[in-house]
Every structure is written in structure tokens, then in C-alpha cells.
Design a protein around this motif. Structure first.
Motif, short mmCIF file in Angstrom:
data_model
loop_
_atom_site.label_atom_id
_atom_site.label_comp_id
_atom_site.label_asym_id
_atom_site.label_seq_id
_atom_site.Cartn_x
_atom_site.Cartn_y
_atom_site.Cartn_z
N ALA A 149 8.68 6.61 9.52
CA ALA A 149 8.28 5.21 9.45
C ALA A 149 8.08 4.78 7.99
N ALA A 150 7.46 5.64 7.20
CA ALA A 150 7.25 5.34 5.78
C ALA A 150 8.60 5.24 5.06
N SER A 151 9.51 6.11 5.39
CA SER A 151 10.83 6.08 4.77
C SER A 151 11.56 4.77 5.09
N ARG B 120 0.83 -1.21 0.00
CA ARG B 120 0.00 0.00 0.00
C ARG B 120 0.87 1.26 0.00
N LEU B 121 1.97 1.22 0.75
CA LEU B 121 2.86 2.37 0.79
C LEU B 121 3.45 2.66 -0.59
N VAL B 122 3.97 1.63 -1.25
CA VAL B 122 4.55 1.83 -2.58
C VAL B 122 3.50 2.37 -3.54
N ASP B 123 2.29 1.84 -3.48
CA ASP B 123 1.21 2.31 -4.34
C ASP B 123 0.89 3.78 -4.05
N GLN B 124 0.80 4.15 -2.78
CA GLN B 124 0.47 5.53 -2.42
C GLN B 124 1.58 6.51 -2.83
N ILE B 125 2.82 6.10 -2.71
CA ILE B 125 3.92 6.96 -3.15
C ILE B 125 3.81 7.20 -4.65
N ALA B 126 3.54 6.15 -5.40
CA ALA B 126 3.42 6.29 -6.86
C ALA B 126 2.24 7.20 -7.22
N ALA C 51 1.98 10.18 1.05
CA ALA C 51 1.69 8.74 1.14
C ALA C 51 1.61 8.32 2.60
N ALA C 52 2.54 8.80 3.41
CA ALA C 52 2.54 8.47 4.84
C ALA C 52 1.26 8.97 5.50
N GLU C 53 0.88 10.20 5.20
CA GLU C 53 -0.35 10.76 5.78
C GLU C 53 -1.57 9.95 5.36
N ALA C 54 -1.62 9.52 4.11
CA ALA C 54 -2.76 8.74 3.62
C ALA C 54 -2.87 7.40 4.36
N LEU C 55 -1.74 6.90 4.83
CA LEU C 55 -1.74 5.62 5.53
C LEU C 55 -1.64 5.78 7.05
N ALA C 56 -1.79 7.01 7.52
CA ALA C 56 -1.77 7.32 8.96
C ALA C 56 -0.50 6.83 9.64
#
Length: 77
Positions: free
Chosen positions: A37-39, A13-19, A27-32
Motif C-alpha cells: 500500500a505504501a509503495s 506523512r508517507l514521504v516524510d517517513q520514508i525520508a 515508513a509503512a510500519e510507522a504509519l500502520a
């Protein structure tokens, strides 16, 4: 595939949101989750793959050729 077993759905999900959003922070905000942590999670995914998934520009990110190949597969998963 071993990679799918080692990575969790949140990694995909993270990779998808970054793209989609082209920014790690968005992307991090979208995944709370926090940006650090996202990095770390993105670094874990890239380490598992042995290649970077995104080119980091000063204000945005874009998929590398490996990332572009990886994205359609994770979106199916």
C-alpha cells in the motif's frame, strides 16, 4: 496549489517517513499500513509530481533533488 488539493495528508506523512527512516517498509510500519500500500501511495505521489522523489538503493532510499526540494514544503504543511 492543485497538488495539495489532490494529495491527502497521509501522502505527505508517507514521504516524510520514508525520508526519515530511509526504508519504505519502516515508513509503512510507522504509519500502520502494508508495504504494498505504501509503495502504491508513493507511486501515486510521484505520478502527480511527474518525477521520482527517492533513489531506490538495494537496502535504502534517499531523496532525489526533487524529493529534497519537496520535503521542506510537506513538513510545513
Amino acid at each position: 496549489m492543485d497538488l495539495i488539493k489532490r494529495l491527502k495528508p497521509i501522502h505527505f506523512r508517507l514521504v516524510d517517513q520514508i525520508a526519515r527512516r530511509q526504508k519504505l517498509q519502516l515508513a509503512a510500519e510507522a504509519l500502520a499500513m502494508s508495504q504494498p500500500a505504501a509503495s502504491r501511495m508513493l507511486a501515486d505521489v510521484e505520478a502527480e509530481l511527474g518525477a521520482p522523489l527517492f533513489v531506490r538503493h538495494p537496502r535504502w532510499m534517499e531523496p532525489t533533488p526533487v524529493g529534497g526540494t519537496f520535503l521542506p514544503h510537506i513538513r510545513v504543511i
